[in-house]
Design a protein around this motif. Structure first.
Motif, mmCIF file in Angstrom:
data_model
loop_
_atom_site.group_PDB
_atom_site.id
_atom_site.type_symbol
_atom_site.label_atom_id
_atom_site.label_comp_id
_atom_site.label_asym_id
_atom_site.label_seq_id
_atom_site.Cartn_x
_atom_site.Cartn_y
_atom_site.Cartn_z
ATOM 1 N N GLU A 44 73.368 63.873 82.987
ATOM 2 C CA GLU A 44 72.459 63.808 82.176
ATOM 3 C C GLU A 44 73.165 63.008 81.031
ATOM 4 O O GLU A 44 71.401 62.465 79.971
ATOM 5 C CB GLU A 44 73.381 65.604 81.140
ATOM 6 N N CYS A 45 73.887 62.406 80.818
ATOM 7 C CA CYS A 45 73.676 61.517 79.811
ATOM 8 C C CYS A 45 72.753 60.198 80.340
ATOM 9 O O CYS A 45 72.912 59.325 79.532
ATOM 10 C CB CYS A 45 75.471 60.838 79.767
ATOM 11 N N ALA A 46 73.594 59.759 81.738
ATOM 12 C CA ALA A 46 73.114 58.934 81.973
ATOM 13 C C ALA A 46 71.027 59.078 82.267
ATOM 14 O O ALA A 46 70.644 57.624 81.444
ATOM 15 C CB ALA A 46 73.105 58.456 83.766
ATOM 16 N N VAL A 47 70.845 60.053 82.146
ATOM 17 C CA VAL A 47 69.346 60.178 82.770
ATOM 18 C C VAL A 47 68.645 59.927 80.836
ATOM 19 O O VAL A 47 68.024 59.594 80.577
ATOM 20 C CB VAL A 47 69.542 61.976 83.560
ATOM 21 N N ASN A 48 69.357 61.052 80.266
ATOM 22 C CA ASN A 48 69.263 61.156 79.018
ATOM 23 C C ASN A 48 69.050 60.231 77.582
ATOM 24 O O ASN A 48 68.678 59.764 76.862
ATOM 25 C CB ASN A 48 68.847 62.595 78.151
ATOM 26 N N ASP A 49 70.652 59.901 77.720
ATOM 27 C CA ASP A 49 71.144 58.892 76.353
ATOM 28 C C ASP A 49 71.281 57.319 76.763
ATOM 29 O O ASP A 49 70.230 56.324 76.132
ATOM 30 C CB ASP A 49 72.162 59.651 76.614
ATOM 31 N N VAL A 50 70.968 57.399 78.720
ATOM 32 C CA VAL A 50 71.470 55.942 78.837
ATOM 33 C C VAL A 50 69.321 55.277 78.974
ATOM 34 O O VAL A 50 69.453 54.238 78.089
ATOM 35 C CB VAL A 50 71.895 55.539 79.711
ATOM 36 N N LEU A 51 69.062 55.884 79.979
ATOM 37 C CA LEU A 51 68.102 54.969 80.434
ATOM 38 C C LEU A 51 66.717 55.971 79.405
ATOM 39 O O LEU A 51 65.653 56.123 79.186
ATOM 40 C CB LEU A 51 67.146 56.208 81.071
ATOM 41 N N GLY A 52 67.086 57.223 78.460
ATOM 42 C CA GLY A 52 65.498 57.921 77.552
ATOM 43 C C GLY A 52 64.973 58.783 78.211
ATOM 44 O O GLY A 52 64.023 58.742 77.588
ATOM 45 N N LEU A 53 65.625 59.439 79.248
ATOM 46 C CA LEU A 53 63.942 59.930 79.608
ATOM 47 C C LEU A 53 63.741 61.176 79.904
ATOM 48 O O LEU A 53 62.403 61.588 80.034
ATOM 49 C CB LEU A 53 64.418 60.042 81.306
ATOM 50 N N GLY A 75 58.789 56.327 87.079
ATOM 51 C CA GLY A 75 58.619 54.329 86.557
ATOM 52 C C GLY A 75 58.847 53.835 87.910
ATOM 53 O O GLY A 75 60.528 54.670 88.412
ATOM 54 N N GLN A 76 58.900 53.524 88.456
ATOM 55 C CA GLN A 76 59.756 52.825 89.751
ATOM 56 C C GLN A 76 61.250 52.537 89.640
ATOM 57 O O GLN A 76 61.827 52.862 89.901
ATOM 58 C CB GLN A 76 58.760 51.598 90.899
ATOM 59 N N GLU A 77 61.374 52.117 88.218
ATOM 60 C CA GLU A 77 62.954 51.611 88.356
ATOM 61 C C GLU A 77 63.420 52.688 87.797
ATOM 62 O O GLU A 77 64.726 53.189 88.271
ATOM 63 C CB GLU A 77 62.704 50.232 87.139
ATOM 64 N N ASN A 78 63.508 53.493 86.843
ATOM 65 C CA ASN A 78 63.740 54.197 86.425
ATOM 66 C C ASN A 78 64.007 55.938 87.905
ATOM 67 O O ASN A 78 64.955 56.677 87.888
ATOM 68 C CB ASN A 78 63.196 55.537 85.316
ATOM 69 N N GLU A 79 63.046 55.886 88.475
ATOM 70 C CA GLU A 79 62.865 57.074 89.549
ATOM 71 C C GLU A 79 64.345 56.330 90.491
ATOM 72 O O GLU A 79 65.077 57.754 91.223
ATOM 73 C CB GLU A 79 61.345 56.892 90.419
ATOM 74 N N SER A 80 64.546 55.582 91.611
ATOM 75 C CA SER A 80 65.054 54.904 91.631
ATOM 76 C C SER A 80 66.439 54.487 91.033
ATOM 77 O O SER A 80 67.356 55.811 91.792
ATOM 78 C CB SER A 80 65.064 53.406 91.949
ATOM 79 N N VAL A 81 66.516 54.624 90.074
ATOM 80 C CA VAL A 81 68.089 54.766 89.166
ATOM 81 C C VAL A 81 68.473 56.844 88.943
ATOM 82 O O VAL A 81 69.471 57.395 89.882
ATOM 83 C CB VAL A 81 68.217 54.071 87.801
ATOM 84 N N CYS A 82 67.274 57.753 88.733
ATOM 85 C CA CYS A 82 67.562 58.526 88.261
ATOM 86 C C CYS A 82 68.100 59.436 89.996
ATOM 87 O O CYS A 82 69.408 60.393 90.057
ATOM 88 C CB CYS A 82 66.490 59.303 88.251
ATOM 89 N N GLN A 83 67.179 58.718 90.998
ATOM 90 C CA GLN A 83 67.291 58.999 92.628
ATOM 91 C C GLN A 83 69.107 58.784 93.067
ATOM 92 O O GLN A 83 69.832 59.796 93.936
ATOM 93 C CB GLN A 83 66.545 58.984 93.576
ATOM 94 N N THR A 84 69.607 57.601 92.752
ATOM 95 C CA THR A 84 71.196 57.205 93.003
ATOM 96 C C THR A 84 71.570 58.383 92.819
ATOM 97 O O THR A 84 73.049 58.668 93.075
ATOM 98 C CB THR A 84 71.336 55.695 92.929
ATOM 99 N N LEU A 85 71.148 58.477 90.851
ATOM 100 C CA LEU A 85 72.653 59.414 90.368
ATOM 101 C C LEU A 85 72.657 60.574 91.080
ATOM 102 O O LEU A 85 73.476 61.141 90.628
ATOM 103 C CB LEU A 85 71.899 59.436 88.585
ATOM 104 N N LEU A 86 71.270 62.017 90.959
ATOM 105 C CA LEU A 86 71.903 62.624 91.858
ATOM 106 C C LEU A 86 71.204 62.787 93.423
ATOM 107 O O LEU A 86 72.016 63.736 93.100
ATOM 108 C CB LEU A 86 69.725 63.097 91.629
ATOM 109 N N ALA A 87 71.553 61.884 93.663
ATOM 110 C CA ALA A 87 72.497 61.907 95.162
ATOM 111 C C ALA A 87 73.796 61.455 94.788
ATOM 112 O O ALA A 87 74.754 62.414 96.133
ATOM 113 C CB ALA A 87 71.517 60.573 96.265
ATOM 114 N N ALA A 88 74.121 61.012 94.590
ATOM 115 C CA ALA A 88 75.557 60.667 94.138
ATOM 116 C C ALA A 88 76.007 62.098 93.461
ATOM 117 O O ALA A 88 77.748 62.624 94.185
ATOM 118 C CB ALA A 88 76.315 59.106 93.113
ATOM 119 N N PHE A 89 75.937 62.709 93.167
ATOM 120 C CA PHE A 89 75.928 64.157 92.238
ATOM 121 C C PHE A 89 76.597 64.764 93.574
ATOM 122 O O PHE A 89 77.237 65.445 93.623
ATOM 123 C CB PHE A 89 75.758 64.502 90.686
#
Length: 109
Positions: A44-53, A75-89
């Motif tokens: 949640e912190c990575a998605v909302n606080d760091v990426l500001g999504l 957007g492509q970059e944020n989508e990639s980061v979020c998918q990596t985060l959720l896959a890791a979770f």
């Protein structure tokens, strides 16, 4: 038992829900609950606080519920980061469920 449910649209993880107490130990001493809660907070912190999504987060203390839903257009970059985060979770939750099968259930829908 804590149930973590991941919701996907095609190959995209769009949200997750976590509900229930793990029952591993009493409140304040439950390492399983602490591991899951810490991981949820990190995502949640990575998605909302760091990426500001501004992903939608819902919490209910009465039944130990929390959910996070990604915005539909990132957007492509944020989508990639979020998918990596959720896959890791997801991997983290599956590994914990293998270690504590009486306390955690992971579902993918």
């Amino acid at each position: 038992m804590t149930t973590v449910t991941f919701h996907s649209e095609g190959s995209r993880i769009v949200s997750f829900e976590m509900q229930g107490h793990s029952g591993y130990a009493s409140q304040g001493e439950d390492i399983v609950c602490a591991a899951l809660t810490s991981a949820v907070r990190l995502v949640e912190c990575a998605v909302n606080d760091v990426l500001g999504l501004e992903a939608a987060v819902k919490m209910r203390d009465k039944d130990a519920y929390i959910s996070l839903k990604l915005p539909s257009s990132l957007g492509q970059e944020n989508e990639s980061v979020c998918q990596t985060l959720l896959a890791a979770f997801l991997v983290h939750c599956v590994q914990l469920a293998e270690e504590y099968p009486e306390n955690i259930s992971v579902l993918e829908v």
